[in-house]
Design a protein around this motif. Structure first.
Motif, PDB file in Angstrom:
ATOM      1  N   PHE A  19      15.782  -4.123 -28.047  1.00 24.25           N
ATOM      2  CA  PHE A  19      17.112  -3.509 -28.029  1.00 24.25           C
ATOM      3  C   PHE A  19      17.516  -3.145 -26.601  1.00 24.25           C
ATOM      4  CE2 PHE A  19      17.428  -2.639 -32.693  1.00 24.25           C
ATOM      5  CZ  PHE A  19      18.752  -3.010 -32.840  1.00 24.25           C
ATOM      6  N   LEU A  20      16.573  -2.664 -25.822  1.00 22.40           N
ATOM      7  CA  LEU A  20      16.863  -2.360 -24.419  1.00 22.40           C
ATOM      8  C   LEU A  20      17.191  -3.629 -23.642  1.00 22.40           C
ATOM      9  CD1 LEU A  20      14.140   0.343 -23.623  1.00 22.40           C
ATOM     10  CD2 LEU A  20      16.610   0.697 -23.863  1.00 22.40           C
ATOM     11  N   LEU A  22      18.497  -6.306 -24.928  1.00 19.39           N
ATOM     12  CA  LEU A  22      19.843  -6.674 -25.382  1.00 19.39           C
ATOM     13  C   LEU A  22      20.909  -5.856 -24.665  1.00 19.39           C
ATOM     14  CD1 LEU A  22      20.987  -7.250 -29.055  1.00 19.39           C
ATOM     15  CD2 LEU A  22      22.219  -5.646 -27.614  1.00 19.39           C
ATOM     16  N   ALA A  23      20.696  -4.540 -24.595  1.00 18.73           N
ATOM     17  CA  ALA A  23      21.699  -3.662 -23.983  1.00 18.73           C
ATOM     18  C   ALA A  23      21.914  -3.995 -22.515  1.00 18.73           C
ATOM     19  CB  ALA A  23      21.275  -2.201 -24.147  1.00 18.73           C
ATOM     20  N   GLU A  26      23.516  -7.772 -22.235  1.00 14.58           N
ATOM     21  CA  GLU A  26      24.913  -7.842 -22.645  1.00 14.58           C
ATOM     22  C   GLU A  26      25.789  -6.942 -21.781  1.00 14.58           C
ATOM     23  OE1 GLU A  26      25.549  -7.382 -26.820  1.00 14.58           O
ATOM     24  OE2 GLU A  26      24.367  -9.163 -27.322  1.00 14.58           O
ATOM     25  N   GLY A  27      25.255  -5.810 -21.351  1.00 12.70           N
ATOM     26  CA  GLY A  27      26.024  -4.944 -20.461  1.00 12.70           C
ATOM     27  C   GLY A  27      26.291  -5.598 -19.118  1.00 12.70           C
ATOM     28  N   CYS A 123      20.084 -12.749 -27.183  1.00 15.36           N
ATOM     29  CA  CYS A 123      19.633 -11.364 -27.332  1.00 15.36           C
ATOM     30  C   CYS A 123      19.567 -10.929 -28.795  1.00 15.36           C
ATOM     31  CB  CYS A 123      20.538 -10.433 -26.539  1.00 15.36           C
ATOM     32  SG  CYS A 123      20.385 -10.619 -24.747  1.00 15.36           S
ATOM     33  N   GLU A 124      20.580 -11.274 -29.584  1.00 17.50           N
ATOM     34  CA  GLU A 124      20.563 -10.888 -30.993  1.00 17.50           C
ATOM     35  C   GLU A 124      19.440 -11.585 -31.746  1.00 17.50           C
ATOM     36  OE1 GLU A 124      24.371 -11.246 -32.861  1.00 17.50           O
ATOM     37  OE2 GLU A 124      25.308  -9.753 -31.543  1.00 17.50           O
TER      38      GLU A 124
END
Length: 282
Positions: A19-20, A22-23, A26-27, A123-124
């Motif tokens: 999740f990190l 991904l964040a 994507e950020g 990422c997902e």
């Protein structure tokens, strides 16, 4: 062999870690998404770095090779399949009278969206198929892992603009099951990544229709759908259309049948090298 505490807590460690990833990825990509060079370069590089980060984190936590992140040969077939699936959906909606009109966008818009969607797809899939489906399948079997991950995959889209329960259910029943089945059938992250990217690219980058409730500004065309919500998906977009169930049912069933026949739906089938099963406990 990893330390006892890492093996004991590998599920939360990997879930939080991905999740990190991904964040951050994507950020970074979204920081200047209207900039063509940035969107393409940051999107593609973030996708690649996210997979490498997942592989490194998994190797550290589980103490094993990470073959599910190495089978890159599945990527192109996945992209072709994902694009074909969404193209079929749009053709069906058009034949059923669901198109309202279409205007031109730009190649630059398509390129921007391609970069963004490369990051999103990679990422997902790391979170949902690389961690949730894989580890839940090892512990409870493929069917349970598909049920849980599909519900969560659909629920995740409820936070999107113009989200609907119908849309979340449709994504869970179609995208969640299809992508999970693609992973279980091949033991590779690259097939679901490719399918996810090909679908999103056509949806948001080529046709420019709403993607999971989000309006698309950067696309090759801007397509308006007009008709009943069951046909067009309404404000959520064609992913909430009932037609998507018909389009994706057969490929999903084919992948699930193959996974079941090859024993990849069974509990404790490691979905990597069988020799590693005894070493990596949940």
């Amino acid at each position: 062999m990893p330390g006892t505490w890492r093996r004991r807590f590998r599920f939360p460690i990997l879930l939080v870690g991905t999740f990190l990833i991904l964040a951050v990825a994507e950020g970074t990509t979204a920081a200047r998404q209207d900039d063509l060079t940035w969107a393409v370069s940051a999107g593609v590089s973030s996708a690649v770095l996210a997979v490498l980060a997942y592989a490194g984190l998994t190797r550290w936590v589980e103490g094993r090779p990470v073959p599910e992140a190495r089978s890159v040969g599945w990527l192109i077939p996945g992209i072709v399949l994902g694009a074909a699936f969404f193209g079929t959906l749009m053709l069906a909606i058009r034949l059923l009278g669901g198109w309202g009109g279409q205007t031109d966008g730009s190649l630059e818009g398509l390129a921007v969206t391609a970069g963004i969607m490369a990051c999103v797809a990679a990422c997902e899939e790391l979170v949902f198929r690389g961690v949730l489906v894989r580890i839940l399948a090892e512990r409870f079997g493929g069917w349970v892992s598909l049920a849980v991950s599909s519900v969560l995959f659909g629920a995740m889209h409820l936070v999107n603009e113009h989200a609907t329960v119908q849309g979340a259910l449709a994504i869970g029943l179609t995208g969640g099951l299809l992508l999970g089945a693609a992973y279980l059938a091949t033991r590779s992250l690259w097939l679901p990544i490719g399918i996810h990217f090909g679908w999103n690219l056509l949806q948001a980058g080529v046709f420019g229709v709403r993607s999971s409730g989000t309006e698309q500004e950067n696309s090759l065309f801007h397509t308006t759908l007009d008709g009943s919500q069951w046909l067009t998906g309404g404000e959520f977009g064609p992913e909430a259309s009932v037609v998507v169930l018909a389009v994706l049912s057969l490929p999903t069933l084919a992948l699930l049948t193959y996974a079941a026949r090859t024993g990849r739906m069974r509990r404790a089938d490691k979905l990597t090298e069988p020799a590693e099963v005894a070493e990596v406990a949940v």
